[in-house]
Design a protein around this motif. Sequence first.
Motif, PDB file in Angstrom:
ATOM      1  N   UNK A   1      49.022  15.262  10.722  1.00  0.00           N
ATOM      2  CA  UNK A   1      49.539  15.352  12.085  1.00  0.00           C
ATOM      3  C   UNK A   1      49.831  13.982  12.684  1.00  0.00           C
ATOM      4  N   UNK A   2      48.870  13.046  12.570  1.00  0.00           N
ATOM      5  CA  UNK A   2      49.068  11.714  13.153  1.00  0.00           C
ATOM      6  C   UNK A   2      50.264  11.020  12.512  1.00  0.00           C
ATOM      7  N   UNK A   3      50.442  11.273  11.206  1.00  0.00           N
ATOM      8  CA  UNK A   3      51.509  10.587  10.488  1.00  0.00           C
ATOM      9  C   UNK A   3      52.893  10.981  10.996  1.00  0.00           C
ATOM     10  N   UNK A   4      53.053  12.220  11.457  1.00  0.00           N
ATOM     11  CA  UNK A   4      54.379  12.662  11.903  1.00  0.00           C
ATOM     12  C   UNK A   4      54.544  12.569  13.422  1.00  0.00           C
ATOM     13  N   UNK A   5      53.432  12.325  14.108  1.00  0.00           N
ATOM     14  CA  UNK A   5      53.482  12.356  15.575  1.00  0.00           C
ATOM     15  C   UNK A   5      54.480  11.347  16.146  1.00  0.00           C
ATOM     16  N   UNK A   6      54.428  10.091  15.669  1.00  0.00           N
ATOM     17  CA  UNK A   6      55.312   9.066  16.196  1.00  0.00           C
ATOM     18  C   UNK A   6      56.771   9.427  15.962  1.00  0.00           C
ATOM     19  N   UNK A   7      57.084   9.878  14.734  1.00  0.00           N
ATOM     20  CA  UNK A   7      58.462  10.253  14.420  1.00  0.00           C
ATOM     21  C   UNK A   7      58.917  11.432  15.276  1.00  0.00           C
ATOM     22  N   UNK A   8      58.020  12.377  15.496  1.00  0.00           N
ATOM     23  CA  UNK A   8      58.374  13.554  16.280  1.00  0.00           C
ATOM     24  C   UNK A   8      58.630  13.177  17.746  1.00  0.00           C
ATOM     25  N   UNK A   9      57.754  12.356  18.314  1.00  0.00           N
ATOM     26  CA  UNK A   9      57.940  11.917  19.701  1.00  0.00           C
ATOM     27  C   UNK A   9      59.235  11.127  19.853  1.00  0.00           C
ATOM     28  N   UNK A  10      59.539  10.285  18.869  1.00  0.00           N
ATOM     29  CA  UNK A  10      60.752   9.489  18.939  1.00  0.00           C
ATOM     30  C   UNK A  10      61.992  10.374  18.852  1.00  0.00           C
ATOM     31  N   UNK A  11      61.955  11.382  17.978  1.00  0.00           N
ATOM     32  CA  UNK A  11      63.092  12.296  17.847  1.00  0.00           C
ATOM     33  C   UNK A  11      63.306  13.096  19.128  1.00  0.00           C
ATOM     34  N   UNK A  12      62.209  13.525  19.750  1.00  0.00           N
ATOM     35  CA  UNK A  12      62.313  14.240  21.030  1.00  0.00           C
ATOM     36  C   UNK A  12      62.922  13.335  22.095  1.00  0.00           C
ATOM     37  N   UNK A  13      62.457  12.094  22.120  1.00  0.00           N
ATOM     38  CA  UNK A  13      62.959  11.138  23.111  1.00  0.00           C
ATOM     39  C   UNK A  13      64.463  10.917  22.950  1.00  0.00           C
TER      40      UNK A  13
ATOM     41  N   UNK B   1      66.605  16.148  13.680  1.00  0.00           N
ATOM     42  CA  UNK B   1      65.447  15.365  13.274  1.00  0.00           C
ATOM     43  C   UNK B   1      64.155  16.033  13.717  1.00  0.00           C
ATOM     44  N   UNK B   2      64.147  16.589  14.941  1.00  0.00           N
ATOM     45  CA  UNK B   2      62.956  17.285  15.437  1.00  0.00           C
ATOM     46  C   UNK B   2      62.626  18.466  14.529  1.00  0.00           C
ATOM     47  N   UNK B   3      63.631  19.254  14.164  1.00  0.00           N
ATOM     48  CA  UNK B   3      63.404  20.416  13.294  1.00  0.00           C
ATOM     49  C   UNK B   3      62.900  19.984  11.924  1.00  0.00           C
ATOM     50  N   UNK B   4      63.479  18.918  11.382  1.00  0.00           N
ATOM     51  CA  UNK B   4      63.072  18.447  10.058  1.00  0.00           C
ATOM     52  C   UNK B   4      61.610  17.991  10.063  1.00  0.00           C
ATOM     53  N   UNK B   5      61.261  17.193  11.065  1.00  0.00           N
ATOM     54  CA  UNK B   5      59.888  16.671  11.143  1.00  0.00           C
ATOM     55  C   UNK B   5      58.907  17.804  11.404  1.00  0.00           C
ATOM     56  N   UNK B   6      59.293  18.738  12.280  1.00  0.00           N
ATOM     57  CA  UNK B   6      58.395  19.839  12.612  1.00  0.00           C
ATOM     58  C   UNK B   6      58.164  20.736  11.391  1.00  0.00           C
ATOM     59  N   UNK B   7      59.219  21.000  10.629  1.00  0.00           N
ATOM     60  CA  UNK B   7      59.069  21.837   9.425  1.00  0.00           C
ATOM     61  C   UNK B   7      58.154  21.157   8.410  1.00  0.00           C
ATOM     62  N   UNK B   8      58.247  19.820   8.325  1.00  0.00           N
ATOM     63  CA  UNK B   8      57.359  19.079   7.440  1.00  0.00           C
ATOM     64  C   UNK B   8      55.921  19.207   7.901  1.00  0.00           C
ATOM     65  N   UNK B   9      55.730  19.154   9.199  1.00  0.00           N
ATOM     66  CA  UNK B   9      54.399  19.289   9.791  1.00  0.00           C
ATOM     67  C   UNK B   9      53.822  20.679   9.492  1.00  0.00           C
ATOM     68  N   UNK B  10      54.658  21.705   9.653  1.00  0.00           N
ATOM     69  CA  UNK B  10      54.208  23.081   9.389  1.00  0.00           C
ATOM     70  C   UNK B  10      53.845  23.253   7.919  1.00  0.00           C
ATOM     71  N   UNK B  11      54.654  22.661   7.042  1.00  0.00           N
ATOM     72  CA  UNK B  11      54.385  22.782   5.602  1.00  0.00           C
ATOM     73  C   UNK B  11      53.035  22.162   5.239  1.00  0.00           C
ATOM     74  N   UNK B  12      52.742  21.026   5.833  1.00  0.00           N
ATOM     75  CA  UNK B  12      51.448  20.371   5.579  1.00  0.00           C
ATOM     76  C   UNK B  12      50.291  21.247   6.031  1.00  0.00           C
ATOM     77  N   UNK B  13      50.450  21.907   7.185  1.00  0.00           N
ATOM     78  CA  UNK B  13      49.399  22.787   7.691  1.00  0.00           C
ATOM     79  C   UNK B  13      49.250  24.033   6.816  1.00  0.00           C
ATOM     80  N   UNK B  14      50.385  24.565   6.401  1.00  0.00           N
ATOM     81  CA  UNK B  14      50.350  25.811   5.615  1.00  0.00           C
ATOM     82  C   UNK B  14      49.629  25.614   4.288  1.00  0.00           C
ATOM     83  N   UNK B  15      49.612  24.367   3.790  1.00  0.00           N
ATOM     84  CA  UNK B  15      48.937  24.090   2.518  1.00  0.00           C
ATOM     85  C   UNK B  15      47.426  24.147   2.642  1.00  0.00           C
ATOM     86  N   UNK B  16      46.913  24.109   3.858  1.00  0.00           N
ATOM     87  CA  UNK B  16      45.471  24.140   4.090  1.00  0.00           C
ATOM     88  C   UNK B  16      45.046  25.582   4.368  1.00  0.00           C
ATOM     89  N   UNK B  17      44.438  26.233   3.371  1.00  0.00           N
ATOM     90  CA  UNK B  17      44.063  27.644   3.504  1.00  0.00           C
ATOM     91  C   UNK B  17      42.894  27.856   4.454  1.00  0.00           C
TER      92      UNK B  17
END
Length: 528
Positions: free
Chosen positions: A320-332, A338-354
């Motif tokens: 989460x911390x790793x993508x936060x800066x990129x996500x905030x910058x894309x929103x800004x 870019x927001x969709x790409x970063x968010x999908x990456x974030x979701x994929x990382x979470x989905x891997x944690x059962x």
Amino acid sequence: MLKILIVDDEVLERKALTKIINSSLQDVIVIGEAPNGRRAVEMAKEHRPDIIFMDIKMPGIDGVQAVKAIKKIDPSIRFIMVSAYNTFKYAKEVMQRGVKEYILKPSRKQDILAGLQRVSNEILEERKLIEEQQWLRENLDRAVSIAQKEWVSSLLLNQVQDITFDEWGQLLGVEITSGYMMLFSVRTKEGTELSQSEKQNWYMWLKDALKSVVKKQEIMIGPLTDSQVAVLFLCKKTTEKILFKTNAQTIINNLISLFQSKELNAELRIGIGLPYNLAHDLNKSYHEAVLALNQLLKTPNRKYLFGDKQGSAETTSTGFIEVEKKLLDAVRQGDVNQVLFIFDSFVSNHAANKNLKATFVKKSFDELFILISRMLHDLGISYDRTPEVSEVEDIETIFEKGKSHLMLVVHHVQVWRNNHAKGMLHKAKEYIENHFADSITLESVAEYVELSPYYFSKLFKDRFGMTFIDYLTEIRIRHAKAEIIDPTKSLKEICFSIGYKDPNYFSRVFKKNVGLSPTEFRRSFASK
């Protein structure tokens, strides 16, 4: 006007010197005469002359003894020694006292005036140098203050400039090893917003109070954003980081005590982030201060709260911390793809944690949207909607609602960037053109158009190709040129009429921009 004191035990010599000086030179005046060394010391102490004509051979305290005594009172006083005794002994002793001019009796008028002119020029050159050094110091202090405010503003928006603690330490003349953020907020006791004038008064009070309370740390005070001010505290020693809570509590308690003594119908709240050793990590401290203040505003009786790294280990492991800066910058930037790409990456990382729990995902989203809300607020974008996510919902639903809310935020940013910002910048230009003669600042104009100072400064330069201060200077100089053509108006009057308080500073700015001093510019028109 340079002040002259004449010291001689012969009354005719004193009167002759006084007459020669007062009738021959401008910008100098004889302010007194002394018949002996003792009286010379008394008058020097009382009147503080710039130059003293000192007779060497006098009864009682002679000229050399008087010079020694007066030098102790005011070392800046210059001396021109006058004597009929043309001996090496006397000349050597006064020269050792720093006296550079020596006139023999009987003195010729041209020798007196030439000696006086040399000393006068020396004094005027020294004063000019002191004035220029003072001007440079003031401008350096102003530049450093602006740079500090810009740096704090940039780290709030996660756009930390490429500067290290070592570099700031070199600029400030101290060793900086770490830093942390405090976020100050003020509201009325009823929980409502202060008026604009009340906010500005509070901001000025906070800056003065911090300077009086913080003695052993360097601080950088950010801009006033709505009712909040971020302040960066720089620690000089490693021990300061270890004891930072103790030091911070001391500062906070003193500030709260000062604030309460003002007996205002307002409440001061303070969120504090943790210290970090690297400058680019300060945004984490700011985020911790934001979250602490947000939690604090829900607690009626607490005045301050320290942020912590609770959940940060979990967050880091899920990316989460790793993508936060990129996500905030894309929103800004309002960049949907870019927001969709970063968010999908974030979701994929979470989905891997059962073992991921919905409560943790919701907490992550809560923190993210608090930071997004704060970022939008710093940019001057009004947006108060929050995602409708319930703790009982499953992770997939939380992701979907979070994504939908992000799209709403990005769309809102796009609309604002395309319309509102442009309109505000033209509104700012009109305000500057109508108030250039007032003591306006970047902060006051940014407040008028409801943008943060940092973002207003950046937008203004991007839009118009020059900084705010360059544009203000351009307008003032244009009006000055039109006024200078009128010979009935004094240059000092024109200086004040276009917003400058110092005629010397106005003259320097004018010459830098026009290539001629105001006087030279007026002459060039008079000769046409």
